[in-house]
Design a protein around this motif. Structure first.
Motif, short mmCIF file in Angstrom:
data_model
loop_
_atom_site.label_atom_id
_atom_site.label_comp_id
_atom_site.label_asym_id
_atom_site.label_seq_id
_atom_site.Cartn_x
_atom_site.Cartn_y
_atom_site.Cartn_z
N TYR A 1 0.78 -1.24 0.03
CA TYR A 1 0.07 0.17 -0.03
C TYR A 1 0.80 1.49 -0.02
N TYR A 2 0.40 2.21 -0.70
CA TYR A 2 1.32 3.30 -0.92
C TYR A 2 0.64 4.61 -1.19
N ALA A 3 1.42 5.79 -0.62
CA ALA A 3 0.63 7.08 -0.70
C ALA A 3 1.75 7.92 -0.65
N SER A 4 1.67 9.16 -1.22
CA SER A 4 2.74 10.22 -1.01
C SER A 4 1.77 11.51 -1.44
N GLY A 5 2.74 12.64 -0.99
CA GLY A 5 1.90 14.06 -0.99
C GLY A 5 2.82 14.94 -0.57
N SER A 6 2.24 16.19 -0.38
CA SER A 6 3.00 17.30 0.19
C SER A 6 1.94 18.20 1.12
N LYS A 7 2.52 19.03 2.03
CA LYS A 7 1.45 19.93 2.61
C LYS A 7 2.58 21.07 3.29
N LYS A 8 1.94 22.17 3.16
CA LYS A 8 2.68 23.19 3.71
C LYS A 8 2.80 23.17 5.34
N ALA A 9 4.25 23.46 5.76
CA ALA A 9 4.48 23.33 7.06
C ALA A 9 3.85 24.51 7.77
N GLU A 10 3.60 24.40 9.21
CA GLU A 10 3.12 25.53 10.09
C GLU A 10 4.06 25.33 10.99
N TYR A 11 4.38 26.86 11.57
CA TYR A 11 5.52 26.92 12.49
C TYR A 11 4.88 26.72 13.68
N LYS A 12 5.82 26.07 14.49
CA LYS A 12 5.59 25.42 15.79
C LYS A 12 4.29 24.47 15.95
N VAL A 13 4.03 23.78 14.90
CA VAL A 13 2.69 22.99 14.69
C VAL A 13 3.13 21.46 14.07
N GLU A 14 2.66 20.44 14.68
CA GLU A 14 2.78 19.00 14.09
C GLU A 14 1.64 18.89 13.18
N ILE A 15 1.92 18.75 12.04
CA ILE A 15 0.91 18.53 10.80
C ILE A 15 1.00 17.19 10.23
N GLY A 16 -0.15 16.61 9.91
CA GLY A 16 -0.42 15.50 9.25
C GLY A 16 -0.23 15.84 7.86
N ILE A 17 0.50 14.70 7.05
CA ILE A 17 0.99 15.28 5.71
C ILE A 17 0.40 14.07 4.82
N VAL A 18 0.38 12.71 4.89
CA VAL A 18 -0.13 11.76 4.01
C VAL A 18 -0.77 10.84 4.89
N GLU A 19 -1.97 10.32 4.39
CA GLU A 19 -2.66 9.13 5.10
C GLU A 19 -2.82 8.26 4.20
N LEU A 20 -2.83 6.92 4.64
CA LEU A 20 -2.91 5.66 4.00
C LEU A 20 -3.81 4.60 4.84
N THR A 21 -5.02 4.25 4.30
CA THR A 21 -5.97 3.53 5.04
C THR A 21 -5.66 2.06 4.42
N VAL A 22 -5.45 1.13 5.42
CA VAL A 22 -5.05 -0.46 5.32
C VAL A 22 -6.07 -1.31 6.00
N PRO A 23 -6.56 -2.44 5.47
CA PRO A 23 -7.36 -3.39 6.02
C PRO A 23 -6.68 -4.03 7.45
N ALA A 24 -7.44 -4.89 8.04
CA ALA A 24 -6.94 -5.59 9.23
C ALA A 24 -5.57 -6.46 8.95
N GLY A 25 -4.42 -6.46 9.58
CA GLY A 25 -3.38 -7.13 9.19
C GLY A 25 -2.29 -6.73 10.08
N LYS A 26 -1.01 -7.30 9.59
CA LYS A 26 0.28 -7.15 10.27
C LYS A 26 1.08 -6.44 9.03
N TYR A 27 1.70 -5.23 9.42
CA TYR A 27 2.35 -4.51 8.25
C TYR A 27 3.57 -3.96 8.86
N LEU A 28 4.76 -3.94 7.81
CA LEU A 28 5.82 -3.10 7.92
C LEU A 28 5.51 -1.72 7.41
N VAL A 29 5.68 -0.65 8.22
CA VAL A 29 5.51 0.63 7.62
C VAL A 29 6.77 1.49 7.56
N LEU A 30 6.91 1.97 6.33
CA LEU A 30 8.05 2.74 6.05
C LEU A 30 7.56 4.05 5.67
#
Length: 136
Positions: free
Chosen positions: A30-59
Motif C-alpha cells: 500500500y502506498y501514498a505520497s503527497g505534500s503539505k505546507k509546514a506550519e510554524y510550531k505545529v505538528e501537521i499530518g501530511i499523508v494518510e493511508l488506509t489499510v485493512p486488518a493485518g500485520k504491516y511493515l510501515v516505512l
C-alpha cells in the motif's frame, strides 16, 4: 465428451483459484505520497493511508523544500491497532534534508496510517512525504 468435462473443470478451477488468490493479500504493498505546507510550531499530518486488518511493515520518508538550515521530522501514527517502534525521527533540514521512519503495525480493524512533520522553521516551506505499508 471427456475433453469437454475436463475443460469445464479446468475453467471452474481457474475461477475458484483466482477468487482464493484475490483474498491472499500477504506481500501486498500500500502506498501514498503527497505534500503539505509546514506550519510554524505545529505538528501537521501530511499523508494518510488506509489499510485493512493485518500485520504491516510501515516505512515513511519526509523531506522539506527549504534551503535554509534548521530542523525537520518524520512522525508516524495509526488510528487503530498496535504500532511498535513508533517514534519521531529528526534531522537537519539544510539544503532540503530528509528523514526516514519505520514501524510494525498489528491491527484487527481497518486502520489509517499517517505521516507527520513539525514546523521548526519560521518561514514558508513544504513537507513532502512518502508512506509505504507492506502486508506481512
Amino acid at each position: 465428451s471427456c475433453f469437454t468435462h475436463q475443460y469445464k473443470n479446468s475453467a471452474l478451477f481457474r475461477l475458484y483459484a483466482s477468487r482464493i488468490a484475490s483474498q491472499n493479500t500477504k506481500g501486498k504493498i500500500y502506498y501514498a505520497s503527497g505534500s503539505k505546507k509546514a506550519e510554524y510550531k505545529v505538528e501537521i499530518g501530511i499523508v494518510e493511508l488506509t489499510v485493512p486488518a493485518g500485520k504491516y511493515l510501515v516505512l515513511a520518508a519526509n523531506s522539506v523544500t527549504t534551503p535554509k538550515p534548521g530542523q525537520m521530522s518524520c512522525g508516524l501514527g495509526a488510528s487503530s491497532g498496535t504500532m511498535i517502534g513508533i517514534n519521531t525521527t529528526r534531522t537537519e533540514s539544510a539544503s532540503g534534508g530528509g528523514a526516514v521512519n519505520f514501524a510494525y503495525l498489528d491491527t484487527d480493524n481497518i486502520s489509517t496510517i499517517i505521516t507527520s512533520g513539525y514546523g521548526y522553521n519560521d518561514e514558508s516551506y513544504m513537507y513532502r512525504s512518502i508512506l509505504v505499508a507492506i502486508r506481512l
